[in-house]
Scaffold this active site. Sequence first.
Site, PDB file in Angstrom:
ATOM      1  CG  HIS A  77      32.038  14.865  57.769  1.00  0.00           C
ATOM      2  ND1 HIS A  77      32.677  14.055  56.882  1.00  0.00           N
ATOM      3  CD2 HIS A  77      30.787  15.052  57.268  1.00  0.00           C
ATOM      4  CE1 HIS A  77      31.865  13.760  55.876  1.00  0.00           C
ATOM      5  NE2 HIS A  77      30.705  14.354  56.088  1.00  0.00           N
ATOM      6  CG  HIS A  99      26.090  14.983  50.444  1.00  0.00           C
ATOM      7  ND1 HIS A  99      26.097  16.357  50.342  1.00  0.00           N
ATOM      8  CD2 HIS A  99      27.364  14.632  50.750  1.00  0.00           C
ATOM      9  CE1 HIS A  99      27.323  16.819  50.585  1.00  0.00           C
ATOM     10  NE2 HIS A  99      28.103  15.790  50.830  1.00  0.00           N
ATOM     11  CG  HIS A 141      26.461  12.133  53.809  1.00  0.00           C
ATOM     12  ND1 HIS A 141      25.949  13.410  53.726  1.00  0.00           N
ATOM     13  CD2 HIS A 141      27.769  12.285  54.097  1.00  0.00           C
ATOM     14  CE1 HIS A 141      26.910  14.294  53.928  1.00  0.00           C
ATOM     15  NE2 HIS A 141      28.022  13.632  54.171  1.00  0.00           N
ATOM     16  CG  HIS A 155      27.339  17.705  56.965  1.00  0.00           C
ATOM     17  ND1 HIS A 155      28.374  18.470  56.464  1.00  0.00           N
ATOM     18  CD2 HIS A 155      27.413  16.518  56.314  1.00  0.00           C
ATOM     19  CE1 HIS A 155      29.029  17.784  55.547  1.00  0.00           C
ATOM     20  NE2 HIS A 155      28.468  16.596  55.434  1.00  0.00           N
ATOM     21  CG  HIS A 158      32.307  20.124  50.169  1.00  0.00           C
ATOM     22  ND1 HIS A 158      31.408  20.612  51.088  1.00  0.00           N
ATOM     23  CD2 HIS A 158      31.988  18.812  50.009  1.00  0.00           C
ATOM     24  CE1 HIS A 158      30.588  19.655  51.473  1.00  0.00           C
ATOM     25  NE2 HIS A 158      30.918  18.548  50.833  1.00  0.00           N
ATOM     26  CD  GLU A 182      27.380  22.837  53.789  1.00  0.00           C
ATOM     27  OE1 GLU A 182      28.486  22.618  53.279  1.00  0.00           O
ATOM     28  OE2 GLU A 182      26.558  23.605  53.313  1.00  0.00           O
ATOM     29  CG  HIS A 199      32.815  14.739  48.785  1.00  0.00           C
ATOM     30  ND1 HIS A 199      33.438  14.657  50.014  1.00  0.00           N
ATOM     31  CD2 HIS A 199      31.551  15.156  49.041  1.00  0.00           C
ATOM     32  CE1 HIS A 199      32.592  14.993  50.956  1.00  0.00           C
ATOM     33  NE2 HIS A 199      31.436  15.303  50.406  1.00  0.00           N
TER      34      HIS A 199
END
Length: 627
Positions: free
Chosen positions: A325, A201, A361, A321, A174, A306, A170
């Site tokens: 987080h 995802h 997610h 998104h 990114h 995102e 992950h």
Amino acid sequence: MSVKDKQVKILPLFKNLTALPPETLPEDQRDPRLKGVGFLPRGRLFSCFHEDHLSEAQALYEVLYEAKDFNEFLNLAKQARDIVNEGLFAFALSVTVLHRDDCKGVVLPPIQEVFPDRFIPAETINRALKADKKSANENKVIEIQKTGNILDPEYNIAYFREDIGINAHHWHWHLVYPATYRPDFFGKVKDRKGELFYYMHQQMCARYDCDRLSVGLQRMIPFQNFDDKLEGYSAHLTSLVSGLNYASRPAGMNLRDIREVDVQDMERWRERILSAIHTGQVIDNRGQEVPLDLERGLDILGALIESSQESLNKGYYGTLHNWGHVMIAKIHDHDGRFKENPGVMDDTSTALRDPIFYRYHRWMDNIFQEYKRRLPSYTPQDLSFPGVRVVNVIVNAKVPNLVHTYTKDAFLELSHGINLKNKIQVKYNHLQHEPFSYTIAATNATGAAKKTTVRIFLAPKYDELGNRLVLEDQRRLYIELDKFTHVLQPGKNIINRRSVDSSVTLSHVPTFDELETGEGLANRNTEYCSCGWPEHMLVPRGTPRGMVFHLFVMLTDYDQDRVLDDSAAVVCSDAVSYCGAKDQKYPDRRAMGYPFDRPIKARTPSQFQTQNMSFTEIRVQYGGYKA
């Protein structure tokens, strides 16, 4: 300068980042190009989801990328290492190495060795530090400590959430697809980046649910309301750069406003995105209506949700998104009054440890599925490959159509990330499966050689209550195991494929030691191969009695799958399904996840199946710990 020489020069920049002193380079001695960095203090946790952190990281990796040659890049990187936040430096340097042309062939050291404190419980790190004080120049092994017990049902799935390989995957994904990547700056477009954000995802959630069923848990309940009371979680991680724990989350807390974003903002962004889906168009930042068409719709949505640099209107659709987080990570200290570290959801290398990651997610995926529901279901004509038939599929293992999984030991070296006198390894364990391969018997009645794309998926046959899943429910549990091309000769054909060659996975991640000695150097055509799902997690755990799955194989017409620039060799094809092809178009014209990406009206496989498909019943059997 050879690739090996460059590798040797870059590796020390990643060493002992957890033990960096405060800024050591006076401002008047810094290169003027580094004036725009150094704002995030050392000792703070860097977050790929926090806009201020990302903008500083972007400033740094763009400066490093623009260096005129490798030596200038290296000198700038050495200066930056003395100035900027530890995590931000590792992120920006990694992005630069992945994208500079003169770094082709250079392999990034594994993030789990650079920052082992993000992967190894604090209790284990503490034991290692105590053992290191007793002597010098020895090799030592420390057993990993458990982070919970069976009083928490979710502990049964901790082997998945805490797997070092999937958390490293992950982080690395990114790096390959940073939210702030500017195609106009780099001169290269990352093809279907928004759709890849969705698909990677979505597949992670499908895998997680398959493993939940394997251990007797129900499929996850998506996060969906901002006033939901969240489950508790404790990661047992302590950041060595700050000395503070990654915060625990007491059960029963709900999202609260943070300094940068209100919960109301999140609700507003969600409604605007859903409105765009339901009206079939997005309003861009010039007020123009952009249709969410078949070709670009999902890619546009992925960038909005995102939100990445490619978002058509970040001011209006927000950053659903990323700020979600951060908001979850700061739920315990939302306004910062206690100066606590955030929780693991703040960091791409730790977020997968938290059960809320998958529920969050799954909610994101539900938004994407809202868009997919507006698309027509595939017709038999959309799915068929005239003249081509799949006759039989066998999974070759010790017992045909039975794949054994087990738990095995592995080791992680601490001395590259932590300043130690000894070589100390942590002994941990992870899921593994026996080697297997596919044998696909097919016929080609077209009278000529035909190139085909072979698509292989896996999904559980039954739900948590033992009821057979209807295909529409099952389709979101299908995990992609492989995708590759093959030329079918007229008549009968046998296609053989090893599991280790999967287009989804990485079979080996070179260690710091291997890279230092040159053993782990990739060749010039495979430098992208650091991105991919860990091979040992390709198959769900299964059950001791053998869990029943449907193995789906489909042969599609490559002439309809091919993209325009497919003449060039794909640079790195190891994990192309999740990571794309470097500097090229995604090498498949179909929607990611095809044919399970759209709603299915058929209730059973036989109602859905065309002659170029096969649904084979296989079993996955878990055999426990194997030394």
